[in-house]
Design a protein around this motif. Sequence first.
Motif, mmCIF file in Angstrom:
data_model
loop_
_atom_site.group_PDB
_atom_site.id
_atom_site.type_symbol
_atom_site.label_atom_id
_atom_site.label_comp_id
_atom_site.label_asym_id
_atom_site.label_seq_id
_atom_site.Cartn_x
_atom_site.Cartn_y
_atom_site.Cartn_z
ATOM 1 N N TYR A 64 -25.310 4.290 -37.527
ATOM 2 C CA TYR A 64 -24.539 3.181 -36.966
ATOM 3 C C TYR A 64 -25.146 2.749 -35.629
ATOM 4 O O TYR A 64 -24.647 3.081 -34.549
ATOM 5 C CB TYR A 64 -23.077 3.587 -36.790
ATOM 6 N N LYS A 69 -25.517 -1.508 -37.371
ATOM 7 C CA LYS A 69 -24.331 -1.791 -36.552
ATOM 8 C C LYS A 69 -24.052 -3.289 -36.526
ATOM 9 O O LYS A 69 -22.913 -3.728 -36.644
ATOM 10 C CB LYS A 69 -24.540 -1.252 -35.142
ATOM 11 N N LYS A 70 -25.118 -4.068 -36.394
ATOM 12 C CA LYS A 70 -24.987 -5.524 -36.375
ATOM 13 C C LYS A 70 -24.372 -6.030 -37.677
ATOM 14 O O LYS A 70 -23.449 -6.857 -37.666
ATOM 15 C CB LYS A 70 -26.353 -6.157 -36.162
ATOM 16 N N GLN A 73 -20.533 -5.105 -37.870
ATOM 17 C CA GLN A 73 -19.712 -5.845 -36.908
ATOM 18 C C GLN A 73 -19.614 -7.326 -37.257
ATOM 19 O O GLN A 73 -18.538 -7.924 -37.167
ATOM 20 C CB GLN A 73 -20.279 -5.654 -35.500
ATOM 21 N N LYS A 76 -17.300 -7.559 -40.455
ATOM 22 C CA LYS A 76 -15.891 -7.243 -40.243
ATOM 23 C C LYS A 76 -15.201 -8.192 -39.269
ATOM 24 O O LYS A 76 -14.087 -8.645 -39.522
ATOM 25 C CB LYS A 76 -15.745 -5.801 -39.729
ATOM 26 N N TYR A 77 -15.869 -8.479 -38.159
ATOM 27 C CA TYR A 77 -15.179 -9.164 -37.073
ATOM 28 C C TYR A 77 -15.504 -10.648 -36.977
ATOM 29 O O TYR A 77 -14.712 -11.422 -36.459
ATOM 30 C CB TYR A 77 -15.491 -8.463 -35.753
ATOM 31 N N TYR A 153 -10.968 3.138 -32.572
ATOM 32 C CA TYR A 153 -12.267 3.318 -31.931
ATOM 33 C C TYR A 153 -12.201 3.997 -30.569
ATOM 34 O O TYR A 153 -13.180 4.574 -30.109
ATOM 35 C CB TYR A 153 -12.997 1.971 -31.827
#
Length: 218
Positions: A64, A69-70, A73, A76-77, A153
Amino acid sequence: MLNTIYTMIVDFLFPPHCPLCGAYVDTLGAWCQTCLDQTIQVHMLPLSIQMQNDISMVRAVGRYRGGMKKFIQVLKYQKKLAMLPAIHTLLAVALPKEKFASFDYVIPVPLHREKLKARGFNQAEKIFHPWTDACQLIWLDALIRCRNTKPQYKMTVVERKINMRAAFSLHEGLNMSGKKVLLVDDIFTTGVTMQECAKVLKKAGAKSVCGLTLASDA
């Protein structure tokens, strides 16, 4: 025929490129070999003795950080589903289907209905369902998130365990007796969420539960 022509026109007007370095590639979702090799880091995750009572093993496709990670994120966001073809290519290369042929079901970690409504999709399904179909495995939405848990988190392991306690249940009428289950989610941090899901499945009679995640920072 029309789909082929459309794809050719789109590729001409908007040439596909590697999702990390931007180098031109042959098809949508493809990677340059260097970025693909750097991103795929399949590894087994260390599990506590207590966790091993519920989950036999957990495998992660990558770490991650960086591009992985990119992807998570942004998906999801920012709800950018355009990242999915690259993720699906990654899974096809990293996870040969013969290694997973023994599983009876692939089951996603569910979202609570309120979070699902707000996001519009379960990221675990978007990530893993096409791969499941390609491996000719059975996708089963067996679990319900019956409590709308808080974001984790910033929580400690103890706080996560309290947050996730009794958060999942099995859909009524499902029989897990003797089944080998592959539980999938986008990210594995402490493993508390996946363990709570596994407890429900084992209580319902599952013979074994293994985990698969796109990335892990464990």
